[in-house]
Design a protein around this motif. Structure first.
Motif, PDB file in Angstrom:
ATOM      1  N   LEU A 260       0.831  -1.210   0.000  1.00 38.32           N
ATOM      2  CA  LEU A 260       0.000   0.000   0.000  1.00 38.32           C
ATOM      3  C   LEU A 260       0.864   1.258   0.000  1.00 38.32           C
ATOM      4  O   LEU A 260       0.539   2.248  -0.663  1.00 38.32           O
ATOM      5  N   GLN A 261       1.954   1.227   0.745  1.00 36.67           N
ATOM      6  CA  GLN A 261       2.857   2.383   0.806  1.00 36.67           C
ATOM      7  C   GLN A 261       3.438   2.709  -0.571  1.00 36.67           C
ATOM      8  O   GLN A 261       3.619   3.877  -0.921  1.00 36.67           O
ATOM      9  N   ASN A 262       3.710   1.688  -1.340  1.00 40.35           N
ATOM     10  CA  ASN A 262       4.295   1.880  -2.668  1.00 40.35           C
ATOM     11  C   ASN A 262       3.253   2.185  -3.735  1.00 40.35           C
ATOM     12  O   ASN A 262       3.593   2.444  -4.891  1.00 40.35           O
ATOM     13  N   GLY A 263       1.983   2.164  -3.345  1.00 40.44           N
ATOM     14  CA  GLY A 263       0.909   2.439  -4.290  1.00 40.44           C
ATOM     15  C   GLY A 263       0.470   3.891  -4.252  1.00 40.44           C
ATOM     16  O   GLY A 263       1.133   4.753  -3.671  1.00 40.44           O
ATOM     17  N   THR A 264      -0.669   4.164  -4.847  1.00 37.91           N
ATOM     18  CA  THR A 264      -1.177   5.543  -4.929  1.00 37.91           C
ATOM     19  C   THR A 264      -2.593   5.677  -4.379  1.00 37.91           C
ATOM     20  O   THR A 264      -3.264   6.674  -4.637  1.00 37.91           O
ATOM     21  N   SER A 265      -3.028   4.694  -3.615  1.00 42.02           N
ATOM     22  CA  SER A 265      -4.389   4.731  -3.095  1.00 42.02           C
ATOM     23  C   SER A 265      -4.503   5.708  -1.933  1.00 42.02           C
ATOM     24  O   SER A 265      -3.502   6.229  -1.421  1.00 42.02           O
ATOM     25  N   ILE A 266      -5.721   5.928  -1.462  1.00 43.58           N
ATOM     26  CA  ILE A 266      -5.957   6.824  -0.333  1.00 43.58           C
ATOM     27  C   ILE A 266      -5.416   6.240   0.971  1.00 43.58           C
ATOM     28  O   ILE A 266      -5.351   6.947   1.988  1.00 43.58           O
TER      29      ILE A 266
END
Length: 246
Positions: free
Chosen positions: A194-200
């Motif tokens: 999740l940290q490496n993604g772009t989600s909220i």
């Protein structure tokens, strides 16, 4: 907001019984008012002392049940003159201290030199069932998670992720369940994704990974993660408080 209402909001927050709307309200109040932020921090320290140092769950529950009755006697005596005070604290603080002394006896409250996971964790509520596309597994996941039944929640959330691997919400709450179950490595994998993604959930994932490391007493790793949380993030203020204590 009256002092009583403010204190009751504190209590629901640390007991994970706070609604989403109330949680947002309290977060905004703490961000805007440093005095209230310090009051909330002080209450969490007292709560942590009862939970971790004394280990008296029954007495703690009695404290919570009697807080309002005891605090009323303090809040209604606003004009009463007090003798010299060594330490200044908010008015509700005396009510809390008094109730603790009455129910548990005289103890010297000492602040732990190292903060612990329970001092800072505040688990958000999972909301799936109200959606139009919610299925039976989603409803079961929501019920289990919000009831603190993280073992079942892990199973149901994992099933949801098998159907929708890119769903960042499912992944976030799955990670929290893993931390609560002390499945630390698996939780780290989830939060790193999740940290490496772009989600909220990007910054919330960093915060919960920091808590994951704190729970394992990995102070240095926790600090590094806390420093990655930007000012605009929901957990920034609490992250700064934790950094200050580490």
């Amino acid at each position: 907001m009256t002092p009583e209402e403010k204190y009751e909001l504190f209590e629901r927050k640390i007991s994970n019984e706070i609604s989403i709307e109330e949680d947002r309200l309290l977060s905004q109040i703490i961000e805007d008012d440093q005095t209230i932020a310090k009051e909330f921090k002080t209450y969490k320290e007292w709560n942590s002392y009862l939970s971790s140092n004394l280990g008296l769950d029954t007495e703690k529950a009695e404290v919570a049940n009697n807080l309002k009755d005891i605090s009323d006697s303090f809040f209604t005596k606003e004009t009463q003159k007090t003798k010299s005070k060594v330490i200044k604290m908010p008015s509700w603080g005396y009510a809390v201290a008094a109730s603790v002394l009455v129910l548990l006896g005289v103890y010297t409250f000492t602040k732990s030199t190292t903060p612990v996971y329970s001092d800072f964790v505040s688990i958000p509520e999972l909301s799936i069932s109200e959606r139009a596309d919610a299925n039976e597994i989603g409803k079961k996941a929501e019920e289990a998670f919000n009831s603190n039944n993280y073992k079942e929640a892990e199973v149901f959330l994992n099933q949801l992720l098998e159907e929708d691997k890119s769903n960042s919400e499912y992944l976030f709450y799955y990670g929290i369940s893993l931390v609560e179950l002390d499945e630390f490595e698996k939780a780290s994998e989830v939060f790193t994704t999740l940290q490496n993604g772009t989600s909220i959930y990007k910054y919330r994932a960093i915060w919960f990974e920091a808590l994951n490391q704190l729970k394992q007493k990995n102070t240095d790793k926790c600090k590094v993660l806390l420093e990655l949380i930007p000012k605009e993030a929901e957990d920034y203020q609490t992250a700064q408080e934790l950094l200050e204590e580490l």
